[in-house]
Design a protein around this motif. Structure first.
Motif, PDB file in Angstrom:
ATOM      1  N   SER A   1     -27.135  14.288  -3.763  1.00  0.00           N
ATOM      2  CA  SER A   1     -28.402  13.977  -4.437  1.00  0.00           C
ATOM      3  C   SER A   1     -28.737  14.982  -5.541  1.00  0.00           C
ATOM      4  N   ASP A   2     -28.232  16.217  -5.426  1.00  0.00           N
ATOM      5  CA  ASP A   2     -28.502  17.213  -6.470  1.00  0.00           C
ATOM      6  C   ASP A   2     -27.913  16.793  -7.814  1.00  0.00           C
ATOM      7  N   LEU A   3     -26.887  15.958  -7.765  1.00  0.00           N
ATOM      8  CA  LEU A   3     -26.234  15.507  -8.993  1.00  0.00           C
ATOM      9  C   LEU A   3     -27.122  14.571  -9.811  1.00  0.00           C
ATOM     10  N   LEU A   4     -28.048  13.891  -9.147  1.00  0.00           N
ATOM     11  CA  LEU A   4     -28.802  12.823  -9.804  1.00  0.00           C
ATOM     12  C   LEU A   4     -29.578  13.309 -11.022  1.00  0.00           C
ATOM     13  N   LYS A   5     -30.168  14.479 -10.922  1.00  0.00           N
ATOM     14  CA  LYS A   5     -30.988  14.968 -12.030  1.00  0.00           C
ATOM     15  C   LYS A   5     -30.154  15.540 -13.176  1.00  0.00           C
ATOM     16  N   LYS A   6     -28.834  15.554 -12.994  1.00  0.00           N
ATOM     17  CA  LYS A   6     -27.946  16.007 -14.066  1.00  0.00           C
ATOM     18  C   LYS A   6     -27.422  14.834 -14.892  1.00  0.00           C
ATOM     19  N   LEU A   7     -27.516  13.629 -14.340  1.00  0.00           N
ATOM     20  CA  LEU A   7     -27.002  12.454 -15.042  1.00  0.00           C
ATOM     21  C   LEU A   7     -27.955  12.037 -16.156  1.00  0.00           C
ATOM     22  N   GLU A   8     -27.379  11.563 -17.252  1.00  0.00           N
ATOM     23  CA  GLU A   8     -28.158  11.205 -18.435  1.00  0.00           C
ATOM     24  C   GLU A   8     -27.733   9.833 -18.941  1.00  0.00           C
ATOM     25  N   VAL A   9     -28.524   9.286 -19.855  1.00  0.00           N
ATOM     26  CA  VAL A   9     -28.141   8.038 -20.517  1.00  0.00           C
ATOM     27  C   VAL A   9     -26.786   8.241 -21.190  1.00  0.00           C
ATOM     28  N   GLY A  10     -25.876   7.311 -20.951  1.00  0.00           N
ATOM     29  CA  GLY A  10     -24.533   7.422 -21.506  1.00  0.00           C
ATOM     30  C   GLY A  10     -23.502   7.875 -20.497  1.00  0.00           C
ATOM     31  N   ASP A  11     -23.928   8.631 -19.473  1.00  0.00           N
ATOM     32  CA  ASP A  11     -23.006   8.929 -18.375  1.00  0.00           C
ATOM     33  C   ASP A  11     -22.624   7.617 -17.699  1.00  0.00           C
ATOM     34  N   GLN A  12     -21.464   7.600 -17.063  1.00  0.00           N
ATOM     35  CA  GLN A  12     -20.944   6.345 -16.530  1.00  0.00           C
ATOM     36  C   GLN A  12     -20.747   6.363 -15.020  1.00  0.00           C
ATOM     37  N   ILE A  13     -20.823   5.169 -14.452  1.00  0.00           N
ATOM     38  CA  ILE A  13     -20.315   4.937 -13.102  1.00  0.00           C
ATOM     39  C   ILE A  13     -18.833   4.610 -13.260  1.00  0.00           C
ATOM     40  N   LEU A  14     -17.978   5.478 -12.787  1.00  0.00           N
ATOM     41  CA  LEU A  14     -16.542   5.222 -12.895  1.00  0.00           C
ATOM     42  C   LEU A  14     -16.099   4.187 -11.862  1.00  0.00           C
ATOM     43  N   SER A  15     -16.697   4.268 -10.677  1.00  0.00           N
ATOM     44  CA  SER A  15     -16.386   3.279  -9.641  1.00  0.00           C
ATOM     45  C   SER A  15     -17.407   3.377  -8.522  1.00  0.00           C
ATOM     46  N   ILE A  16     -17.573   2.274  -7.807  1.00  0.00           N
ATOM     47  CA  ILE A  16     -18.326   2.267  -6.551  1.00  0.00           C
ATOM     48  C   ILE A  16     -17.413   1.658  -5.499  1.00  0.00           C
ATOM     49  N   LYS A  17     -17.064   2.449  -4.499  1.00  0.00           N
ATOM     50  CA  LYS A  17     -16.179   2.001  -3.434  1.00  0.00           C
ATOM     51  C   LYS A  17     -16.956   1.860  -2.126  1.00  0.00           C
ATOM     52  N   VAL A  18     -16.732   0.770  -1.430  1.00  0.00           N
ATOM     53  CA  VAL A  18     -17.339   0.569  -0.115  1.00  0.00           C
ATOM     54  C   VAL A  18     -16.396   1.194   0.906  1.00  0.00           C
ATOM     55  N   VAL A  19     -16.798   2.320   1.469  1.00  0.00           N
ATOM     56  CA  VAL A  19     -15.908   3.058   2.366  1.00  0.00           C
ATOM     57  C   VAL A  19     -16.109   2.670   3.827  1.00  0.00           C
ATOM     58  N   ASP A  20     -17.201   1.994   4.124  1.00  0.00           N
ATOM     59  CA  ASP A  20     -17.437   1.526   5.496  1.00  0.00           C
ATOM     60  C   ASP A  20     -18.438   0.375   5.448  1.00  0.00           C
ATOM     61  N   GLY A  21     -18.224  -0.624   6.285  1.00  0.00           N
ATOM     62  CA  GLY A  21     -19.189  -1.709   6.409  1.00  0.00           C
ATOM     63  C   GLY A  21     -18.916  -2.933   5.568  1.00  0.00           C
ATOM     64  N   ALA A  22     -17.784  -2.974   4.860  1.00  0.00           N
ATOM     65  CA  ALA A  22     -17.486  -4.157   4.043  1.00  0.00           C
ATOM     66  C   ALA A  22     -17.368  -5.408   4.904  1.00  0.00           C
ATOM     67  N   ASP A  23     -16.972  -5.237   6.162  1.00  0.00           N
ATOM     68  CA  ASP A  23     -16.831  -6.383   7.059  1.00  0.00           C
ATOM     69  C   ASP A  23     -18.179  -6.980   7.450  1.00  0.00           C
ATOM     70  N   ARG A  24     -19.262  -6.266   7.169  1.00  0.00           N
ATOM     71  CA  ARG A  24     -20.601  -6.778   7.500  1.00  0.00           C
ATOM     72  C   ARG A  24     -21.187  -7.626   6.368  1.00  0.00           C
ATOM     73  N   LEU A  25     -20.467  -7.708   5.266  1.00  0.00           N
ATOM     74  CA  LEU A  25     -20.914  -8.547   4.155  1.00  0.00           C
ATOM     75  C   LEU A  25     -20.460  -9.984   4.381  1.00  0.00           C
ATOM     76  N   LYS A  26     -21.408 -10.913   4.317  1.00  0.00           N
ATOM     77  CA  LYS A  26     -21.100 -12.335   4.416  1.00  0.00           C
ATOM     78  C   LYS A  26     -21.406 -12.980   3.063  1.00  0.00           C
ATOM     79  N   PRO A  27     -20.489 -13.795   2.527  1.00  0.00           N
ATOM     80  CA  PRO A  27     -20.683 -14.346   1.179  1.00  0.00           C
ATOM     81  C   PRO A  27     -21.848 -15.325   1.081  1.00  0.00           C
ATOM     82  N   HIS A  28     -22.244 -15.896   2.215  1.00  0.00           N
ATOM     83  CA  HIS A  28     -23.369 -16.841   2.258  1.00  0.00           C
ATOM     84  C   HIS A  28     -23.699 -17.087   3.723  1.00  0.00           C
TER      85      HIS A  28
END
Length: 360
Positions: free
Chosen positions: A332-359
């Motif tokens: 969370s300390d990183l959040l206040k360092k991020l600025e407009v133009g910084d990027q999300i390089l990736s978001i990985k689901v490391v646990d719980g993907a099996d709990r997602l139902k498409p509908h």
């Protein structure tokens, strides 16, 4: 964990006195303070009713208000909290294990054994008046309690309205790792209290939708926003319908078994209500919608930059108007360092993907 008859007897006598007289840690502290720790909010938001674990959790969390005190009697309170926790682990083991679904009981027994060892060590640190050691072991104890509480949840606790059957839903929780140009953040996504919002986010993360997208808004002590795709669209276009997929506003309060949909707190007259998932911690994840509608959020989300003075818990302009769906638990300390133009390089689901139902 040592479990001699003498130790058990001493802990039992002390803890019975504590439990019968009320919690001295809580009694000596001012009431009404909002919880501002994301991990604590997530523990409290679980749909469970196991009183022994909740008692232990509340007792240990309450010590956060006295660990920084310079008063000599703080060690009395911290020793009492540790003793009460030891007592509950020893004497309530059977009732705790019986509350865990059979399929997870073996895991629960191992966790409970580890918790017993941790709170025993916690008591040693309190006796030695080692504040750093106490804080570290309290954090570990609360993590173990949270893991045990998560095992208590069996089935998803309510039915989502049929009108949203086509939308993905997260029936439980997931953990995601958000890699940015300035470092990594881990967050827990809560589908128990915001299943459609959490489901949309996890679904898009699994699709790689957010990878490479910039932060488009960064307001000090307020929000950090991303999720706006490149091109003319402002959200996720469903490849089947060729239309933007939109998620309803979804907020649950403690008094209700299910969330409210497409209604702000102001719409229904809940001017002083607090959501189960409040915007009360640095790194609260919220779902963005336009100024013109509350049901047109599609892919854009924000991270709430909580500040105790500028955006106090319970007095901000976001609760009841936007859906919270998770909390940053690492980085969370990183959040206040991020600025407009910084990027999300990736978001990985490391646990719980099996709990997602498409509908539905």
């Amino acid at each position: 964990m040592p479990n001699t008859p003498l130790l058990t007897s001493l802990i039992t006598v002390l803890a019975v006195l504590l439990l019968n007289w009320g919690d001295p840690v809580l009694a000596a502290l001012p009431t009404g303070s909002a919880v501002t720790d994301g991990a604590a909010i997530l523990r409290n938001a679980l749909p469970i009713e196991q009183k022994d674990l909740r008692k232990m959790q509340d007792t240990l969390e309450a010590t956060s208000k006295v660990v920084g005190s310079s008063k000599g009697n703080r060690w009395v309170a911290l020793n009492e909290a540790a003793a009460s926790s030891q007592y509950l682990v020893i004497t309530r083991k059977k009732s705790i294990l019986e509350a865990i679904p059979e399929a997870s009981r073996e895991e629960g027994e191992a966790l409970l054994e580890s918790l017993g060892e941790t709170v025993q060590a916690l008591g040693d640190e309190a006796s030695n008046q080692n504040i750093d050691g106490f804080i570290d072991l309290r954090r570990k104890s609360l993590k173990q309690i949270g893991d045990l509480e998560a095992l208590l949840v069996n089935d998803f606790p309510y039915t989502i309205p049929e009108e949203f059957n086509s939308l993905p839903r997260l029936l439980g929780r997931a953990t995601v790792s958000i890699k940015t140009t300035k470092g990594n953040i881990n967050a827990v996504i809560d589908g128990y209290n915001a299943p459609l919002t959490a489901g949309a986010f996890v679904d898009l993360a699994l699709k790689g939708f957010y990878d490479g997208l910039p932060f488009t808004r960064a307001e000090d002590n307020y929000v950090l926003q991303s999720g706006d795709p490149t091109g003319p669209e402002s959200g996720y276009i469903d490849p089947t319908t060729k239309k933007e997929r939109q998620v309803p506003l979804e907020i649950r309060i403690p008094e209700e078994a299910t969330p409210f949909y497409n209604q702000t707190f102001e719409d229904i007259g809940l001017y002083k209500a607090t959501p189960v998932l409040p915007f009360a911690a640095l790194g609260t994840l919220g779902w963005a919608h336009s100024d013109q509608a509350i049901d047109d959020g599609s892919s854009q989300f924000f991270l709430f930059l909580y500040d105790a003075e500028l955006t106090p818990a319970g007095l901000n302009l976001v609760d009841g108007r936007n859906a919270a769906f998770g909390y940053v638990v690492e980085g969370s300390d990183l959040l206040k360092k991020l600025e407009v133009g910084d990027q999300i390089l990736s978001i990985k689901v490391v646990d719980g993907a099996d709990r997602l139902k498409p509908h539905a």
